[in-house]
Write a protein that holds these residues in place. Structure first.
Motif, PDB file in Angstrom:
ATOM      1  N   UNK A 112      11.411  97.597  60.939  1.00  0.00           N
ATOM      2  CA  UNK A 112      12.764  97.943  61.393  1.00  0.00           C
ATOM      3  C   UNK A 112      13.016  99.444  61.475  1.00  0.00           C
ATOM      4  N   UNK A 113      12.155 100.247  60.891  1.00  0.00           N
ATOM      5  CA  UNK A 113      12.425 101.683  60.817  1.00  0.00           C
ATOM      6  C   UNK A 113      12.706 102.314  62.179  1.00  0.00           C
ATOM      7  N   UNK A 114      11.919 102.022  63.220  1.00  0.00           N
ATOM      8  CA  UNK A 114      12.188 102.672  64.512  1.00  0.00           C
ATOM      9  C   UNK A 114      13.507 102.243  65.156  1.00  0.00           C
ATOM     10  N   UNK A 115      14.042 101.094  64.740  1.00  0.00           N
ATOM     11  CA  UNK A 115      15.239 100.562  65.389  1.00  0.00           C
ATOM     12  C   UNK A 115      16.522 101.000  64.706  1.00  0.00           C
ATOM     13  N   UNK A 116      16.397 101.579  63.537  1.00  0.00           N
ATOM     14  CA  UNK A 116      17.599 101.979  62.783  1.00  0.00           C
ATOM     15  C   UNK A 116      17.721 103.491  62.841  1.00  0.00           C
ATOM     16  N   UNK A 117      18.582 103.963  63.699  1.00  0.00           N
ATOM     17  CA  UNK A 117      18.804 105.399  63.870  1.00  0.00           C
ATOM     18  C   UNK A 117      20.307 105.663  63.852  1.00  0.00           C
TER      19      UNK A 117
END
Length: 848
Positions: free
Chosen positions: A308-313
């Protein structure tokens, strides 16, 4: 269908024409360009190794792509089946041979390489035509030669290049079969664009990676990209860790600002616990980003920790939703991860991790504790008590870090079990329930996570299956979420909605019920995050949009609830014709609508069978008698073993009012026009006088009592003379006095006998003579149970094995907005009580 939503199915319709013209790829590209397909938001679809393991699996994936993808979408793939495991095993054999210098190991290595090559060759041959098979087998042969060469040299230098073959072969094969059967496609090696800092952090150089990906995508071709592999700034091959293809998919989604990412795997979603060991685990249809990230961190078997890291900005206005679905059962609704409202935030789940270490040191207190936390990102930590929980792989690095600070540390084997949900660490009721569920486990400590989305218990021993199931049951036993859709915004519908807020507050069975849909015949308000029940009518007026049947069925097919209940408060035959599709989706129906229950025998039986086969509940207490419990009484008698032989009564509130009031002091036509003015009759009173409504009600009750018959099996006396039946409503009302002589004569004759006239429904079953049924005007003695009713009342009489000499009688108001809305709420509570005990069977195709 808009131009932006033309899928590959549509493209394929044109491909047959393009083939004849001999320029398939160019013309398909032109077709896409003309239709401006690139305007459609990009979607990323990732397929795991089990989804691509066999020829049958690959063909299933091709059909998923055909139905769900467009040419500007991106496909990310893992290695076919267990190829990566085989490559790991081959690498380990080489390491062993170097150490042991044994010929036996060498022979074993040769056989392992041969087996790997033959298995991949068999897969190629199974799914491709002869020409493409030849090309891919040649490329495979070159790869095997390269693999053998690397294995004979410096294997450490080529470690990641060796492991990358699995994804390279998978992307090449899927791209070839898409080119052959579906659409233009090109395969891309992620090492040609995806740049990370190192394998430990896997931090992406977004700027360079995005530019290089854009350069390698080809317009008019569906991109198939390798998962799991990447490169560093020096161009060396890197991997993203085991199960890293999910992470690849979300990285790529972030690079192209995709609207959605779908992880096609071997399970149909994310569950409230590991369904392999918790049979009662619930599918979590919608998960907020933060909760999903925490589940991945704490050992959920489906979510990779970094996915999920790339999708949570937080700084970005763009939000990508993540879906988890099963390639083995693609029509089943999966799990969606993204930004949601309060309903999704109420979900709770339980996860666990064994084989951990509890590290205790004074360096974990205060300022140095904060530095340790930043350095090692522990599972959990208490900087007041001076401990943290880490994985066993972190032990060496942590020991070295503390040695540099010249402090001692103690390690103790532990496990953790955690309850995960939105801000649960701040909820006293959740923490108290969690502690009670652990009373036999004697945890060493219970702490809240830094993000407050989990409460973690540190266990002195491995978490057992028994403990996991116990804790899961206690934490999720009341967690079912039921969606409510109300169809019909008329008089009764509005009253139903007016009563709903109080019902939700006082009836425990409705605790997890959420109003999510309001529909009229032309407009709909659908909100998966819930509609405020206190403002339902005004929100509908303000926000409802026009819709069609296709849009409605599409939403019903993808609703995010454990169960969905549709309350049909319409007189619409057209809407009743949707029941079969609704039941086929496993959705429950409460119907005040009489059409379905009184339809043809074939259609009715089909509805009942469809509902039964899909575990859909169908209640319709208000189809007959408004809120009177006649349906319940018949059900109870039958389920208790009784046999009903007769059903009779006065089933029409309108006809009850007319004949209770008609005493000869005024003409029947005057009485009828008075009833019309009061709204007691239908706008066209012939609907009441025809007896058709009573006929349908008798049919419904007879079917409920277990008898098979059709509407035409019930004799029906139409009280409207034939000469008046085909007139317009206005013409009929102008000639309504033509009814007077007939009813005056009937009343006079009845009075001469000390009797009265009533419109009565009668059904009778006799083992010898069979079924007789009719609705008609009858002359009844004044002592008859049907003779003296309060105007508008209904009365129902049941004769049965148990009620033979003294029949069961149910009497009361048979119409009115309050009693009808109340009857609908009775059905609603009944369904929710049944659903509270429903167990959903978890189907697993083979979770890795």
């Amino acid at each position: 269908m808009t131009q932006e939503n033309i899928t590959l199915n549509k493209i394929n319709e044109h491909k047959s024409v393009l083939r004849q013209e001999g320029a398939e790829h160019e013309l398909v590209a032109d077709f896409i360009s003309e239709n401006k397909l690139a305007k459609h938001a990009i979607q990323v679809h990732k397929f795991g190794g089990s989804s691509l393991a066999t020829g049958k699996c690959i063909k299933r994936v091709v059909e998923i792509i055909r139905k769900n993808c467009q040419l500007n979408d991106i496909i990310v793939v893992s290695a076919n089946g267990k190829n990566t495991d085989s490559l790991f095993a081959i690498y380990s054999l080489v390491e062993q041979s170097i150490t042991a210098q044994a010929t036996q190991t060498s022979d074993e290595l040769t056989q392992a390489i041969t087996d790997l090559a033959e298995k991949q060759a068999q897969l190629i041959t199974e799914v491709l035509n002869a020409n493409n098979t030849k090309q891919l087998l040649q490329l495979l042969s070159k790869d095997i030669a390269q693999l053998t060469s690397w294995l004979a040299g410096d294997i450490v230098q080529h470690h990641n290049d060796i492991l990358a073959f699995g994804e390279v072969w998978s992307a090449r094969l899927l791209s070839a079969i898409l080119n052959e059967q579906v659409c233009p496609s090109n395969n891309i090696d992620a090492r040609d664009f995806l740049v990370i800092d190192n394998e430990q952090n896997c931090a992406v150089d977004t700027a360079i990676s995005a530019v290089q990906l854009r350069q390698r995508r080809q317009f008019g071709k569906l991109a198939v990209i390798t998962g799991y592999i990447s490169k560093d700034a020096r161009g060396n091959s890197c991997t993203l860790g085991r199960n890293g293809s999910d992470y690849s998919a979300t990285i790529i989604a972030a690079l192209v600002a995709a609207g959605n990412v779908t992880l096609w795997t071997d399970v149909d979603g994310i569950y409230s616990a590991d369904p392999r060991v918790v049979p009662n685990a619930r599918k979590l249809h919608r998960l907020p980003n933060g909760i999903a990230k925490e589940l991945g961190r704490l050992g959920n078997p489906v979510l990779h920790a970094k996915t999920l890291l790339p999708l949570i900005n937080p700084q970005s206005e763009h939000h990508t939703h993540l879906h988890v679905a099963s390639s083995f059962d693609p029509d089943v609704i999966g799990t969606e991860i993204g930004k949601f409202g309060q309903i999704a935030k109420q979900e709770l789940s339980v996860t666990y991790l064994n084989d951990l270490l509890l590290a205790q040191s004074v360096s974990f207190i205060g300022e140095t504790g904060a530095k340790a936390h930043a350095e090692f990102s522990p599972i959990c930590m208490d900087d007041e008590k001076g401990f943290m929980v880490i994985t066993q792989t972190q032990q060496k690095a942590l020991s070295q870090w503390l040695a540099s600070h010249d402090v001692e540390v103690s390690f103790k084997p532990v496990a953790i079990i955690a309850t995960v949900g939105h801000r649960v660490a701040e909820r006293g009721d959740i923490k108290a329930r969690f502690k009670r569920s652990l009373k036999t486990a004697k945890p060493l400590n219970i702490v809240g996570s830094d993000n407050r989305h989990s409460v973690i218990a540190i266990l002195p021993e491995a978490c057992s299956i028994e403990l996991l199931n116990t804790v899961h049951h206690e934490m999720t036993k009341d967690a079912r979420h039921i969606g409510l859709v109300v169809v019909g915004m008329g008089n009764i519908g509005q009253r139903f909605l007016e009563l709903l807020p109080a019902q939700l507050n006082k009836v425990y069975a409705l605790e997890n019920l959420h109003l999510v849909g309001l529909l009229s015949s032309k407009k709909a308000l659908i909100n998966n995050d819930g509609i405020d029940v206190n403002q339902a009518t005004s929100l509908f007026v303000q926000d409802a949009q026009t819709y069609d049947t296709e849009q409605l069925i599409s939403w019903l097919s993808h609703h995010p609830y454990d169960d969905l209940i549709v309350v049909d408060i319409t007189p619409s035959e057209d809407f009743s014709l949707l029941y079969e599709q609704i039941f086929a989706l496993g959705i429950h129906v409460i119907g005040a609508n009489k059409w379905a229950a009184s339809s043809s025998t074939e259609h009715y039986n089909n509805l009942v069978n469809t509902a039964d086969s899909h575990n859909s509940l169908w209640l319709g207490n208000t189809t007959v008698g408004a809120g009177l419990p006649i349906n319940y009484a018949i059900d109870d008698l039958r389920q208790s073993g009784d046999s009903i032989s007769e059903l009779s009564g006065i089933f029409s509130g309108t006809l009850s009012w007319l004949f209770e009031t008609f005493d000869g002091s005024s003409k029947f036509s005057e009485l009828l026009l008075n009833a019309l003015a009061q709204g007691i009759t239908e706008p066209d009173p012939r609907e009441d006088l025809s007896g058709r409504d009573v006929q349908r009600k008798l049919l419904i009750l007879a079917r409920k009592a277990g008898f098979e018959l059709a509407l035409e099996d019930i004799d029906c006396q139409n009280l409207v003379p034939e000469a008046l039946q085909s007139l317009s409503t206005s013409e009929f009302l102008a000639r309504v006095d033509e009814l007077d002589d007939y009813f005056a004569t009937a009343l006079t004759e009845a009075n001469s006998k000390g009797a009265c006239i009533r419109y009565v429904a009668r059904f009778k079953y006799n083992e010898t003579t069979g079924i007789s049924a009719k609705v008609s005007l009858e002359v009844l003695p004044q002592s008859d149970a049907f003779a003296n009713l309060t105007p508008c009342d209904n009365i129902f009489q049941i004769n049965s094995l148990w009620y033979k000499d003294n029949p069961l009688i149910i009497r009361g108001p048979g119409a009115g907005r309050d009693v009808t809305a109340g009857g609908l709420h009775s059905d609603l509570v009944n369904i929710c009580q049944q659903l509270a005990h429903k167990k959903n069977q978890v189907k697993i195709k083979g979770m890795n």
